[in-house]
Motif scaffolding. Sequence first.
Motif, short mmCIF file in Angstrom:
data_model
loop_
_atom_site.label_atom_id
_atom_site.label_comp_id
_atom_site.label_asym_id
_atom_site.label_seq_id
_atom_site.Cartn_x
_atom_site.Cartn_y
_atom_site.Cartn_z
N ARG A 192 -0.53 -7.40 -6.47
CA ARG A 192 -1.69 -7.63 -6.25
C ARG A 192 -2.57 -8.68 -6.68
O ARG A 192 -3.16 -9.65 -5.73
CB ARG A 192 -2.46 -6.15 -6.34
CG ARG A 192 -3.89 -6.08 -5.89
CD ARG A 192 -4.46 -4.83 -6.07
NE ARG A 192 -4.74 -4.39 -7.56
CZ ARG A 192 -5.17 -3.04 -8.06
NH1 ARG A 192 -5.38 -2.42 -7.05
NH2 ARG A 192 -5.15 -3.06 -9.20
N SER A 245 -6.93 1.50 -1.32
CA SER A 245 -6.55 2.86 -0.78
C SER A 245 -7.78 3.25 0.02
O SER A 245 -8.93 3.42 -0.88
CB SER A 245 -5.93 3.78 -1.70
OG SER A 245 -4.80 3.04 -2.19
N THR A 266 -3.41 -6.25 0.99
CA THR A 266 -3.31 -5.21 -0.36
C THR A 266 -4.74 -4.60 -0.21
O THR A 266 -5.52 -4.62 -1.56
CB THR A 266 -2.88 -6.03 -1.52
OG1 THR A 266 -3.95 -6.98 -1.78
CG2 THR A 266 -1.38 -6.62 -1.36
N ASN A 273 0.71 -1.24 -0.05
CA ASN A 273 0.02 -0.13 0.06
C ASN A 273 0.84 1.24 -0.10
O ASN A 273 0.61 2.26 -0.70
CB ASN A 273 -0.88 0.13 1.41
CG ASN A 273 -2.05 -0.88 0.71
OD1 ASN A 273 -2.75 -0.83 0.05
ND2 ASN A 273 -2.57 -1.58 1.89
N ARG A 320 0.88 3.89 -3.11
CA ARG A 320 0.29 5.45 -2.88
C ARG A 320 1.43 6.06 -3.42
O ARG A 320 0.80 7.25 -4.09
CB ARG A 320 -0.39 5.59 -1.44
CG ARG A 320 -1.29 4.84 -1.10
CD ARG A 320 -1.70 4.98 0.31
NE ARG A 320 -2.75 4.32 0.84
CZ ARG A 320 -3.45 4.27 2.12
NH1 ARG A 320 -2.84 5.32 2.84
NH2 ARG A 320 -4.34 3.59 2.42
#
Length: 279
Positions: free
Chosen positions: A196, A257, A254, A28, A32
């Motif tokens: 992912r 967000s 995972t 993550n 991001r």
Amino acid sequence: MHLVMILIALAVAWWLRSSWRESEGTWNLRWRRSLFLFLFPPLLIFMTAIAVLFMGPKGNMGGMYTGSISCILALIYLGIFAILCIQLAFQGWQSVESARNCPLVNLGDRRARLLQTEAMFAGQIGFWQPELVVSVGLLQTLSPNHLESVLAHEQGHYQYRDTFWFFWLGWVRSCTAWLPNTEPLWQELLVLRELRADSYAALQVDPLVLAESLLLVVSTSPLSSEICCAALGSPSADRLEQRVEALLAPPEPTTESQLQSWHTFLLAFLPLVSVIFHT
């Protein structure tokens, strides 16, 4: 004054892209950071161009007169954006049409398009509703367990709509190839996308079997395409090593967000605020 706005946006975009360094950390955190540095600079430039065109060549801003040069530059830049989008969309449509010409086969409870080639290939091809495409070579080579792990990986790509989102990210890549670190950031996003999908598949099949399938597929130089396609293969040795290590390590969450992580992108819309100061 409009020209000053454009130069400031270009300087900020260049500085942000230059600040990227390959980093370690959780999925993550890497996602991001990479997504922000990949998307924010072009979004800032795009919004600046929109603001300049909206204000037009006449008037003044902050006591400074505006001219037509900045509007012409903004129009040219947005025109290039549009042309590249149409070009990539056409190439994606060709890929989809090519996949649809392949015959349908049943793989257990799944349906897939069968690609007539001895190369080992499995991928999702399309936009929002992609189709699974597998090659004859893949079906002939992999055992049922290995094939199931490959299909689980491809289901991960379908679950996260990777073909759709990476079509747009690929468009951004084409539009900002002149900015620093565009290609390294693109490769980072690709490997995170695969990690992912691997993580998704590892919840359904044995991670060791999936790692073996990955090694088998990439060792035969599989077919690959980055337009409207999310495939198991990985042409990069470093990317492959990361994926195998991640599969053999303890699972890492995972999750998607959180909404607040997108708030920083709102700063890219600041150039639109300048419209109220234009007279």
